[in-house]
Design a protein around this motif. Structure first.
Motif, PDB file in Angstrom:
ATOM      1  N   SER A 208       0.827  -1.208   0.000  1.00 14.91           N
ATOM      2  CA  SER A 208       0.000   0.000   0.000  1.00 14.91           C
ATOM      3  C   SER A 208       0.860   1.256   0.000  1.00 14.91           C
ATOM      4  CB  SER A 208      -0.926   0.002   1.214  1.00 14.91           C
ATOM      5  OG  SER A 208      -0.170  -0.049   2.425  1.00 14.91           O
ATOM      6  N   GLN A 209       1.992   1.216   0.718  1.00 11.01           N
ATOM      7  CA  GLN A 209       2.882   2.373   0.777  1.00 11.01           C
ATOM      8  C   GLN A 209       3.542   2.631  -0.573  1.00 11.01           C
ATOM      9  OE1 GLN A 209       5.261   0.817   4.102  1.00 11.01           O
ATOM     10  NE2 GLN A 209       4.633   2.589   5.296  1.00 11.01           N
ATOM     11  N   ARG A 210       3.996   1.560  -1.216  1.00 10.16           N
ATOM     12  CA  ARG A 210       4.685   1.747  -2.497  1.00 10.16           C
ATOM     13  C   ARG A 210       3.711   2.224  -3.563  1.00 10.16           C
ATOM     14  NH1 ARG A 210       5.665  -4.602  -4.259  1.00 10.16           N
ATOM     15  NH2 ARG A 210       3.760  -4.809  -5.474  1.00 10.16           N
ATOM     16  N   THR A 211       2.475   1.737  -3.519  1.00 15.12           N
ATOM     17  CA  THR A 211       1.473   2.174  -4.484  1.00 15.12           C
ATOM     18  C   THR A 211       1.180   3.657  -4.313  1.00 15.12           C
ATOM     19  OG1 THR A 211       0.486  -0.039  -4.503  1.00 15.12           O
ATOM     20  CG2 THR A 211      -0.854   1.764  -5.370  1.00 15.12           C
ATOM     21  N   GLU A 212       1.114   4.098  -3.068  1.00 20.56           N
ATOM     22  CA  GLU A 212       0.852   5.510  -2.808  1.00 20.56           C
ATOM     23  C   GLU A 212       2.010   6.373  -3.310  1.00 20.56           C
ATOM     24  OE1 GLU A 212      -1.309   8.690  -1.985  1.00 20.56           O
ATOM     25  OE2 GLU A 212      -2.018   6.610  -1.776  1.00 20.56           O
ATOM     26  N   ARG A 213       3.242   5.915  -3.132  1.00 19.10           N
ATOM     27  CA  ARG A 213       4.398   6.664  -3.628  1.00 19.10           C
ATOM     28  C   ARG A 213       4.427   6.689  -5.150  1.00 19.10           C
ATOM     29  NH1 ARG A 213      10.208   5.913  -1.540  1.00 19.10           N
ATOM     30  NH2 ARG A 213      10.328   7.806  -2.799  1.00 19.10           N
ATOM     31  N   SER A 395      14.002   5.702  -5.108  1.00 17.73           N
ATOM     32  CA  SER A 395      14.049   4.241  -5.029  1.00 17.73           C
ATOM     33  C   SER A 395      12.841   3.759  -4.248  1.00 17.73           C
ATOM     34  CB  SER A 395      15.331   3.767  -4.332  1.00 17.73           C
ATOM     35  OG  SER A 395      16.468   4.073  -5.104  1.00 17.73           O
ATOM     36  N   LEU A 396      12.164   2.754  -4.778  1.00 18.32           N
ATOM     37  CA  LEU A 396      11.030   2.133  -4.099  1.00 18.32           C
ATOM     38  C   LEU A 396      11.396   0.697  -3.775  1.00 18.32           C
ATOM     39  CD1 LEU A 396       7.868   3.381  -6.058  1.00 18.32           C
ATOM     40  CD2 LEU A 396       8.773   4.193  -3.896  1.00 18.32           C
ATOM     41  N   SER A 397      11.803   0.450  -2.543  1.00 20.24           N
ATOM     42  CA  SER A 397      12.235  -0.898  -2.167  1.00 20.24           C
ATOM     43  C   SER A 397      11.076  -1.886  -2.193  1.00 20.24           C
ATOM     44  CB  SER A 397      12.864  -0.883  -0.766  1.00 20.24           C
ATOM     45  OG  SER A 397      11.896  -0.576   0.226  1.00 20.24           O
ATOM     46  N   GLY A 398       9.866  -1.376  -2.006  1.00 23.61           N
ATOM     47  CA  GLY A 398       8.720  -2.277  -1.956  1.00 23.61           C
ATOM     48  C   GLY A 398       8.443  -2.985  -3.261  1.00 23.61           C
ATOM     49  N   TYR A 399       9.065  -2.545  -4.363  1.00 22.43           N
ATOM     50  CA  TYR A 399       8.858  -3.211  -5.641  1.00 22.43           C
ATOM     51  C   TYR A 399       9.879  -4.312  -5.893  1.00 22.43           C
ATOM     52  CZ  TYR A 399       5.085  -0.337  -7.283  1.00 22.43           C
ATOM     53  OH  TYR A 399       3.858   0.251  -7.435  1.00 22.43           O
ATOM     54  N   SER A 400      10.684  -4.616  -4.911  1.00 23.90           N
ATOM     55  CA  SER A 400      11.639  -5.703  -5.120  1.00 23.90           C
ATOM     56  C   SER A 400      10.900  -7.010  -5.333  1.00 23.90           C
ATOM     57  CB  SER A 400      12.572  -5.836  -3.920  1.00 23.90           C
ATOM     58  OG  SER A 400      13.369  -6.988  -4.061  1.00 23.90           O
ATOM     59  N   ALA A 401      11.376  -7.804  -6.281  1.00 22.04           N
ATOM     60  CA  ALA A 401      10.797  -9.131  -6.505  1.00 22.04           C
ATOM     61  C   ALA A 401      11.343 -10.146  -5.510  1.00 22.04           C
ATOM     62  CB  ALA A 401      11.099  -9.600  -7.927  1.00 22.04           C
TER      63      ALA A 401
END
Length: 464
Positions: A208-213, A395-401
């Protein structure tokens, strides 16, 4: 049991692990390329396959990222003719990924490329998830694959030896609740679990945080009037990004301004992989399937513009450099080590209206890593030219696979019977150490060891 690591023992690229089934027979789990500094340390003259092929009965591929399959063509050149086991989706995707790898790293001769791909396809042995399969070997071993949640087709590999011992290779594990993909499936048990540790010492942002960013960056792109450049791997990361962008745009559909923002996918390989992903919709998670049932198209929505030809690519680069109009551009390579993203960086990185968004691991020694470390305007060498970079870097760490520490621990906890031993691979020494400490705290009865402590690529040969 004995495992010899031919890569990814003390780093995050070049995965290749030789499991001995008995004293004379073995299998390779992956055969990937080294990248970034790890590649530079080998030197240009280093032989890609520097180990003996005698006794190697088969290769088992966990997934189709180049750091896990990039040395397969070299293995074929050296004469390996055994079966290459993988999931059905990996068998679909592998020739696409390796075509580019062969053209860039071995030969540009189309006839030779086609011959190598033909040989590869003759040796591929696709297998179903959650079913035991006998390895074509006198060692009487069995393998079973299950989803790893990393990219489509990624697999956790279980190997059952004839002495009843079981070795599990996690491959690259994805995060739980990743868009499009089912969650990783933990094995029932393991005498030895060989587990990745890429982000073993950190936690990611929540989805949810990465989507908001990401939503905020889309809005900033419109407000600034410049381009947002997203270097992304053609397989996995690109599809996940498109899925999330479609979700954002769907909820902003009443906003006419956002409807005018073009989302540009400038990667012929990513476009081909998108089509394969759509062909393999039966492997998507339930959330994605429900969107399709509602008439939505997560990987092929209205505002998505696909650029295939080099002529159209160059025309778009020139246009954006001249007009400064807003656009979101997703292009390879994910670490800015080549590909079409380089032309965008050369043309737009000097413009302060430009945003550069990193959504995945950047190996040390790559341009992506150098740019991701910038905290303000500075200079960087782009395509052998020292250039001024005024773009804002995010950088968005939440998108790491890759799974983070909590998800890696969760993968172990979800096993029916905890493993007797865990060996950590595919991570820097610092990441391996951080995960080892967390695992020992959570599971004091499990023996945990770091492959990084066993030696370098040439000397690692750890008996279990």
């Amino acid at each position: 049991m004995k495992i010899t690591h031919h890569g990814a023992s003390n780093g995050v690229t070049g995965s290749c692990h030789q499991l001995w089934l008995d004293s004379q027979h073995s299998v390779l789990i992956d055969c990937g390329l080294f990248q970034g500094e790890e590649r530079q340390r080998l030197g240009d003259d280093d032989k890609q396959i520097d180990f003996c092929l005698n006794g190697i009965e088969a290769v088992i591929v966990t997934h189709c990222h180049i750091d896990h399959i990039g040395r397969l063509p070299h293995l074929l050149i050296e004469g390996f003719r055994g079966p290459i086991y993988c999931s059905n989706a990996s068998a679909e995707l592998m020739p696409l990924i390796l075509r580019d790898a062969i053209a860039l790293g071995i030969t540009s001769d189309s006839r030779l490329i086609q011959a190598m791909l033909g040989q590869l396809e003759r040796q591929l042995r696709p297998v179903e998830y959650n079913q035991w399969h006998a390895i074509d070997s006198d060692a009487a071993a069995m393998i079973r694959l299950n989803p790893a949640g990393h990219i489509l087709g990624s697999s956790v590999v279980e190997v059952a030896l004839k002495n009843q011992q079981r070795v599990v290779f996690s491959g690259d594990l994805g995060c739980y609740h990743t868009p499009l993909l089912p969650d990783p499936v933990s094995p029932e048990r393991a005498d030895l679990l060989v587990m990745e540790s890429t982000y073993g010492n950190r936690s990611h942002q929540q989805r949810s945080q990465r989507t908001e960013r990401l939503k905020q960056l889309l809005s900033n792109t419109l407000a600034d009037g410049g381009a947002t450049l997203i270097p992304a791997f053609s397989i996995g990361r690109t599809q996940e990004l498109l899925y999330e962008i479609e979700e954002i745009l769907f909820h902003l559909s009443k906003n006419a301004v956002h409807q005018r923002l073009p989302i540009i996918l400038d990667s012929p390989l990513a476009s081909q992989i998108n089509r394969r992903y759509q062909k393999l919709q039966w492997l998507w998670d339930n959330e994605a399937k429900q969107k399709v049932a509602q008439g939505r198209h997560p990987l092929n929505f209205e505002q998505l513009i696909t650029i295939d030809s080099h002529q159209h690519h160059q025309a778009l680069v020139n246009r954006l450099a001249k007009t400064g109009e807003p656009a979101i551009i997703i292009a390879a390579s994910g670490m800015c080590s080549g590909g079409r993203i380089i032309n965008y960086l050369k043309a737009l990185a000097g413009d302060p209206r430009t945003d550069i968004l990193f959504v995945g691991y950047q190996a040390k020694g790559t341009l992506g890593h150098r740019l991701s470390q910038m905290t303000g305007p500075g200079k960087a060498v782009i395509d052998d030219e020292l250039m001024q970079v005024n773009a804002k870097v995010h950088s968005l760490s939440g998108y790491s696979a890759h799974a983070d520490q909590p998800d890696l621990i969760k993968f172990v906890r979800k096993m029916t019977t905890l493993p007797k031993q865990i060996r950590l691979i595919h991570g820097t020494p610092l990441a391996q150490k951080g995960l080892a400490q967390a695992l020992k705290k959570q599971f004091p009865g499990i023996h945990v060891e770091l492959a990084a402590c066993l030696g370098n690529r040439a000397s690692v040969n750890g008996a279990i």
